[in-house]
Design a protein around this motif. Structure first.
Motif, short mmCIF file in Angstrom:
data_model
loop_
_atom_site.label_atom_id
_atom_site.label_comp_id
_atom_site.label_asym_id
_atom_site.label_seq_id
_atom_site.Cartn_x
_atom_site.Cartn_y
_atom_site.Cartn_z
N PRO A 43 16.48 11.71 -12.27
CA PRO A 43 17.39 12.67 -12.92
C PRO A 43 18.38 13.32 -11.96
CG PRO A 43 15.11 13.09 -13.56
CD PRO A 43 15.08 12.09 -12.44
N ASP A 44 17.97 13.58 -10.73
CA ASP A 44 18.82 14.13 -9.68
C ASP A 44 18.52 13.35 -8.41
OD1 ASP A 44 20.05 16.20 -11.15
OD2 ASP A 44 18.45 17.64 -10.65
N ASP A 45 19.42 13.43 -7.44
CA ASP A 45 19.23 12.73 -6.18
C ASP A 45 17.91 13.14 -5.53
OD1 ASP A 45 20.00 11.02 -4.07
OD2 ASP A 45 20.77 12.73 -2.92
N GLY A 46 17.03 12.17 -5.31
CA GLY A 46 15.74 12.43 -4.67
C GLY A 46 14.63 12.89 -5.58
N TRP A 47 14.95 13.20 -6.84
CA TRP A 47 13.94 13.61 -7.82
C TRP A 47 13.54 12.37 -8.60
CZ3 TRP A 47 15.27 16.95 -12.72
CH2 TRP A 47 14.09 17.20 -13.45
N ALA A 48 12.51 11.69 -8.15
CA ALA A 48 12.09 10.41 -8.72
C ALA A 48 10.97 10.63 -9.73
CB ALA A 48 11.62 9.49 -7.61
N ARG A 49 11.01 9.82 -10.80
CA ARG A 49 9.97 9.86 -11.82
C ARG A 49 9.55 8.44 -12.13
NH1 ARG A 49 9.59 15.04 -13.73
NH2 ARG A 49 8.18 14.43 -15.38
N ALA A 50 8.27 8.22 -12.41
CA ALA A 50 7.75 6.90 -12.77
C ALA A 50 6.85 7.06 -13.98
CB ALA A 50 6.97 6.28 -11.61
N ALA A 51 7.09 6.22 -15.01
CA ALA A 51 6.29 6.25 -16.24
C ALA A 51 5.02 5.43 -16.02
CB ALA A 51 7.09 5.67 -17.40
N LEU A 52 3.89 6.10 -16.15
CA LEU A 52 2.59 5.42 -16.00
C LEU A 52 2.08 5.04 -17.39
CD1 LEU A 52 1.08 7.76 -13.28
CD2 LEU A 52 2.50 5.72 -12.99
N ALA A 53 0.91 4.45 -17.46
CA ALA A 53 0.35 4.02 -18.74
C ALA A 53 0.22 5.21 -19.68
CB ALA A 53 -1.01 3.36 -18.53
N GLY A 54 0.51 4.99 -20.95
CA GLY A 54 0.43 6.04 -21.96
C GLY A 54 0.72 5.46 -23.33
N SER A 55 1.04 6.33 -24.26
CA SER A 55 1.31 5.90 -25.63
C SER A 55 2.24 6.91 -26.29
CB SER A 55 -0.01 5.80 -26.42
OG SER A 55 -0.52 7.10 -26.67
N ASP A 56 2.46 6.74 -27.59
CA ASP A 56 3.29 7.73 -28.29
C ASP A 56 2.52 9.04 -28.49
OD1 ASP A 56 1.53 6.68 -30.16
OD2 ASP A 56 3.03 6.46 -31.73
N MET A 77 -6.12 -2.89 -23.55
CA MET A 77 -5.91 -2.15 -22.31
C MET A 77 -4.47 -2.40 -21.85
SD MET A 77 -7.71 -2.51 -18.54
CE MET A 77 -9.29 -2.80 -19.25
N GLU A 78 -3.83 -1.35 -21.38
CA GLU A 78 -2.49 -1.48 -20.81
C GLU A 78 -2.55 -1.09 -19.34
OE1 GLU A 78 1.99 0.47 -21.08
OE2 GLU A 78 0.36 1.37 -22.21
N HIS A 79 -2.20 -2.02 -18.49
CA HIS A 79 -2.18 -1.77 -17.05
C HIS A 79 -0.73 -1.61 -16.61
CE1 HIS A 79 -1.92 -3.46 -12.84
NE2 HIS A 79 -2.64 -2.37 -12.68
N VAL A 80 -0.41 -0.57 -15.87
CA VAL A 80 0.91 -0.39 -15.29
C VAL A 80 0.74 -0.27 -13.78
CG1 VAL A 80 2.96 1.07 -15.17
CG2 VAL A 80 1.80 0.74 -17.36
N ALA A 81 1.15 -1.29 -13.06
CA ALA A 81 1.14 -1.22 -11.59
C ALA A 81 2.25 -0.26 -11.17
CB ALA A 81 1.37 -2.60 -11.00
N PHE A 82 1.95 0.64 -10.26
CA PHE A 82 2.91 1.66 -9.87
C PHE A 82 4.24 1.05 -9.43
CE2 PHE A 82 4.87 4.74 -6.98
CZ PHE A 82 4.93 5.84 -7.82
N ASP A 83 4.19 -0.03 -8.66
CA ASP A 83 5.41 -0.67 -8.18
C ASP A 83 6.24 -1.30 -9.30
OD1 ASP A 83 4.87 0.12 -5.60
OD2 ASP A 83 4.00 -1.82 -5.00
N ASP A 84 5.62 -1.54 -10.46
CA ASP A 84 6.32 -2.13 -11.60
C ASP A 84 6.65 -1.11 -12.68
OD1 ASP A 84 6.06 -4.63 -10.39
OD2 ASP A 84 4.15 -5.04 -11.39
N ALA A 85 6.30 0.14 -12.48
CA ALA A 85 6.52 1.18 -13.50
C ALA A 85 8.01 1.41 -13.72
CB ALA A 85 5.84 2.48 -13.08
N GLU A 86 8.36 1.79 -14.94
CA GLU A 86 9.73 2.19 -15.25
C GLU A 86 10.01 3.47 -14.46
OE1 GLU A 86 12.48 3.60 -19.03
OE2 GLU A 86 10.35 3.20 -19.34
N THR A 87 11.16 3.54 -13.82
CA THR A 87 11.50 4.70 -13.01
C THR A 87 12.81 5.32 -13.47
OG1 THR A 87 12.62 3.37 -11.35
CG2 THR A 87 10.27 3.83 -10.98
#
Length: 115
Positions: free
Chosen positions: A14-27, A1-11
């Motif tokens: 791409p543009d000012d104010g356009w935020a992205r966060a990588a959640l749990a997943g795979s290839d 199992m892979e747990h990704v806490a939102f606050d610890d996700a890779e972010t």
């Protein structure tokens, strides 16, 4: 199992104010939470990944070369691999969504892309 806490996700932003966060997943598939500021649109683009975009909050407008569809809360759209598209927030409020990609991908799609 892979747990990704939102606050610890890779972010990535791409543009000012356009935020992205990588959640749990795979290839094989990946999930990206995103926040799109008022009036923002991603550039028209395509990629090898199929994509499902789900609107979680606000309204998102998805444009392809063939059609345009407005997504309200919990609406979704499927985009085929290599289907050119852009996602826009036409409102004065932020919009929040979830992108699912198959096969999975990382933020290098945006960081390594040539305009």
């Amino acid at each position: 199992m892979e747990h990704v806490a939102f606050d610890d996700a890779e972010t990535y932003e791409p543009d000012d104010g356009w935020a992205r966060a990588a959640l749990a997943g795979s290839d094989r598939f990946s999930f990206e939470w995103f926040e799109k500021p008022a009036g923002h649109s991603s550039p028209m683009h395509d990629h090898e990944n199929e994509q499902v975009c789900v609107c979680l909050e606000g309204e998102l407008v998805v444009h392809t070369e063939e059609e345009t569809v407005a997504l309200e809360q919990y609406d979704s759209v499927h985009l085929d691999a290599w289907e050119s598209h852009r996602v826009e927030n036409r409102t004065d409020e932020r919009a929040v969504g979830l992108d699912v990609f198959a096969p999975g991908r990382g933020f290098d799609f945006w960081t390594d892309r040539e305009e």
